[in-house]
Design an enzyme around this catalytic site. Structure first.
Site, mmCIF file in Angstrom:
data_model
loop_
_atom_site.group_PDB
_atom_site.id
_atom_site.type_symbol
_atom_site.label_atom_id
_atom_site.label_comp_id
_atom_site.label_asym_id
_atom_site.label_seq_id
_atom_site.Cartn_x
_atom_site.Cartn_y
_atom_site.Cartn_z
ATOM 1 N N HIS A 72 42.171 26.795 42.929
ATOM 2 C CA HIS A 72 41.033 26.301 41.964
ATOM 3 C C HIS A 72 42.319 26.294 40.363
ATOM 4 O O HIS A 72 42.791 27.174 40.638
ATOM 5 C CB HIS A 72 40.524 27.340 42.394
ATOM 6 C CG HIS A 72 39.154 27.678 42.924
ATOM 7 N ND1 HIS A 72 38.153 28.529 42.742
ATOM 8 C CD2 HIS A 72 39.657 26.955 43.875
ATOM 9 C CE1 HIS A 72 37.465 28.249 43.709
ATOM 10 N NE2 HIS A 72 38.039 26.838 44.686
ATOM 11 N N TYR A 200 31.702 32.832 36.070
ATOM 12 C CA TYR A 200 31.585 33.685 35.878
ATOM 13 C C TYR A 200 30.160 33.851 34.834
ATOM 14 O O TYR A 200 30.701 33.214 33.900
ATOM 15 C CB TYR A 200 32.630 34.052 35.405
ATOM 16 C CG TYR A 200 34.344 35.102 36.363
ATOM 17 C CD1 TYR A 200 34.938 34.240 36.321
ATOM 18 C CD2 TYR A 200 33.800 36.783 37.012
ATOM 19 C CE1 TYR A 200 36.047 34.792 37.435
ATOM 20 C CE2 TYR A 200 34.938 36.937 37.580
ATOM 21 C CZ TYR A 200 35.661 35.494 37.992
ATOM 22 O OH TYR A 200 36.593 36.491 38.707
ATOM 23 N N PRO A 292 36.311 44.724 39.921
ATOM 24 C CA PRO A 292 37.199 43.611 40.067
ATOM 25 C C PRO A 292 36.418 42.341 40.032
ATOM 26 O O PRO A 292 36.996 41.072 40.073
ATOM 27 C CB PRO A 292 36.219 43.479 41.409
ATOM 28 C CG PRO A 292 34.662 44.407 41.576
ATOM 29 C CD PRO A 292 35.329 45.661 40.329
ATOM 30 N N LYS A 296 42.578 41.743 39.999
ATOM 31 C CA LYS A 296 43.385 41.965 40.082
ATOM 32 C C LYS A 296 43.552 42.702 40.896
ATOM 33 O O LYS A 296 44.723 43.304 40.916
ATOM 34 C CB LYS A 296 43.438 42.394 38.973
ATOM 35 C CG LYS A 296 43.435 41.524 38.022
ATOM 36 C CD LYS A 296 44.861 40.264 37.514
ATOM 37 C CE LYS A 296 44.134 39.680 37.733
ATOM 38 N NZ LYS A 296 45.817 37.959 37.210
ATOM 39 N N TYR A 384 44.902 35.762 34.259
ATOM 40 C CA TYR A 384 43.716 35.711 35.736
ATOM 41 C C TYR A 384 44.733 34.800 36.476
ATOM 42 O O TYR A 384 44.864 35.260 37.942
ATOM 43 C CB TYR A 384 42.776 34.506 34.838
ATOM 44 C CG TYR A 384 41.888 34.787 35.729
ATOM 45 C CD1 TYR A 384 41.821 33.354 37.379
ATOM 46 C CD2 TYR A 384 40.538 34.968 36.389
ATOM 47 C CE1 TYR A 384 41.149 34.136 38.647
ATOM 48 C CE2 TYR A 384 39.447 35.057 37.011
ATOM 49 C CZ TYR A 384 39.919 34.330 38.410
ATOM 50 O OH TYR A 384 39.098 34.836 39.264
HETATM 51 C C1 PHB Z 1 35.247 37.019 45.662
HETATM 52 O O1 PHB Z 1 35.427 36.139 46.007
HETATM 53 O O2 PHB Z 1 35.061 38.293 45.800
HETATM 54 C C2 PHB Z 1 35.480 37.288 44.105
HETATM 55 C C3 PHB Z 1 36.116 36.537 43.306
HETATM 56 C C4 PHB Z 1 37.041 36.601 41.940
HETATM 57 C C5 PHB Z 1 36.879 38.201 41.440
HETATM 58 C C6 PHB Z 1 36.418 39.271 42.429
HETATM 59 C C7 PHB Z 1 35.169 38.326 43.821
HETATM 60 O O3 PHB Z 1 36.887 38.263 40.141
#
Ligand code: PHB
Ligand code: APR
Length: 389
Positions: A72, A200, A292, A296, A384
């Site tokens: 990505h 997000y 989460p 990280k 990130y």
């Molecule tokens: C996930 O795909 O489970 C996932 C992706 C990004 C995050 C947290 C969880 O920040």
């Protein structure tokens, strides 16, 4: 039994360390409390930094990740019906890899088995003895049979609820913690992702995240109350709430379906210092936890393993102790930066119960600044994709 490195915990940290040590002919034994199927049954995040990808390549375990994972180049960030993109590759030259932690763990187990690695499952009553001596050992029981594993070093890779951190005396270790006043309700569904990159979302109803494992398996989260339980949420209620939290264009395009997994995770920031005591080294969740939001968790475990693996390699190959002596300080420097980013991104994207109207104005102003400022976007992207090891 005797080995060079006793590894407590057969999750991604312990397995990756064991496999990397194997590539240098350093012997280890992994002691895992659960069964392999239980470990592989855990649903965890799926965004890997380039550093993690390179570690898996160094361990000889990256083939399936490269063939089945997705790179990505950016992510979408929405607030209300507003939405913008952070371009990781434009700002940093690096993408992230989307490949489930379950698959990472599966690949690591396969590599250890192919190499004849020693992994003990259903291990109980693990006690680390003599960690502050030159002759550490681990006592445990397997199937009711008492065992003692003599070793040179112990790697505590046994997660937040393990025994390793507790082995370090309270007058030696200091713990730092922040518990967030909400959780994440997550589902896995065999539906196509709503978008080819992650979204997000900050909405007046709370945070949401649209993620995926592949083009037929989606992973979604919504911020929920800590008093909620998964049973409180029907699939229909989840999908309706998720649609209320993401921009209309994506809500209208969202393909819902039955959940094949549904769970709630609490959010916490946690760090224990130091990460070394004598011949015991803590790695991954045994030493630190992040919310989460910044993806990280596995990626901070990875840099711990990188530092410890190289320190042990230098010790065994050259008698050089600089790497293991500097492990805790070096690992913590990177961990605290990941803690800061995860806390910052969580503060930016979630609605807090005690948030004042002024706080909310500050939050939206910060998102607007991120949207409009190149330096702010670069800082976000650098964190990130992963700061240097
Ligand atoms: C996930 O795909 O489970 C996932 C992706 C990004 C995050 C947290 C969880 O920040
Ligand atoms: N004895 C043996 N094994 C133990 C013990 C014990 N006393 N306690 C825990 N374990 C095992 C657990 O069963 C688990 O398989 O240690 C392993 C720890 O694995 P994780 O909790 O996955 O931690 P880690 O390997 O550091 O991976 C960190 O996992 O929780 C996520 O977000 C986190 O992605 C990050 C990753």
């Amino acid at each position: 039994m005797k080995t060079q490195v006793a590894i407590i915990g057969g999750g991604p940290s312990g397995l990756l360390l064991s496999q990397l040590l194997h590539t240098r002919g350093i012997d280890s034994v992994v002691l895992e409390r659960k069964t392999k199927d239980y470990v592989l049954g855990r649903i965890r995040a799926g965004v890997l930094e380039q550093g993690f990808v390179e570690l898996m390549e160094e361990a000889g375990c990256a083939e399936r990740m490269h063939s089945e994972g997705f790179t990505h180049d950016g992510t979408l960030i929405s607030y209300g019906d507003e939405i913008f993109r952070i371009d990781f590759t434009q700002h940093t030259g690096k993408p992230v890899m989307v490949y489930g932690q379950t698959e990472v763990t599966r690949d690591l187990y396969a590599a250890r088995e192919t190499a004849g690695g020693k992994i003990e499952f259903n291990v109980e009553d693990v006690v680390i003895l003599g960690a502050d001596s030159d002759t550490p050992r681990v006592s445990c029981s397997v199937g009711g049979d008492a065992r003692t594993l003599e070793c040179d070093f112990v790697a505590g890779c046994d997660g937040f609820h393990g025994v390793s951190r507790q082995t370090i005396p309270l007058d030696v270790r200091k713990e730092y913690e922040k518990v967030y006043p909400f959780g994440w309700l997550g589902i896995l569904s065999e539906t196509p992702p709503v978008n080819h990159e992650l979204i997000y979302a900050n909405s007046e109803r709370g945070f949401a995240l649209c993620s995926m494992r592949n083009d037929k398996l989606s992973r979604y989260y919504i911020q929920c109350s800590l008093s909620d339980s998964p049973e409180d949420w029907t699939d229909e209620a989840f999908w309706e709430e998720l649609k209320r939290r993401i921009p209309k264009e994506h809500a209208d395009a969202l393909i819902a379906g039955p959940s094949i997994e549904k769970s709630i995770a609490p959010l916490r920031s946690f760090v224990t210092e130091p990460m070394r005591w004598g011949r015991l080294f803590l790695c991954g969740d045994a030493a630190h936890i992040v919310p989460p939001t910044g993806a990280k968790g596995l990626n901070t475990a990875a840099s711990d393993i990188h530092y410890l693996y190289n320190g042990l390699k230098d010790f065994y190959e050259n008698g050089d102790t600089q790497g293991i002596d500097g492990y805790s300080e070096k690992a913590l420097k990177r961990i605290w930066k990941a803690e800061r980013f995860s806390w910052w991104f969580s503060s930016l994207m979630h609605r807090y119960p005690d948030q004042s109207e002024f706080d909310l104005k500050m939050q939206i102003a910060e998102i607007e600044f991120l949207r409009s400022n190149d330096a702010a976007q670069r800082a976000m992207a650098e964190n990130y994709v992963g700061l240097p090891y």
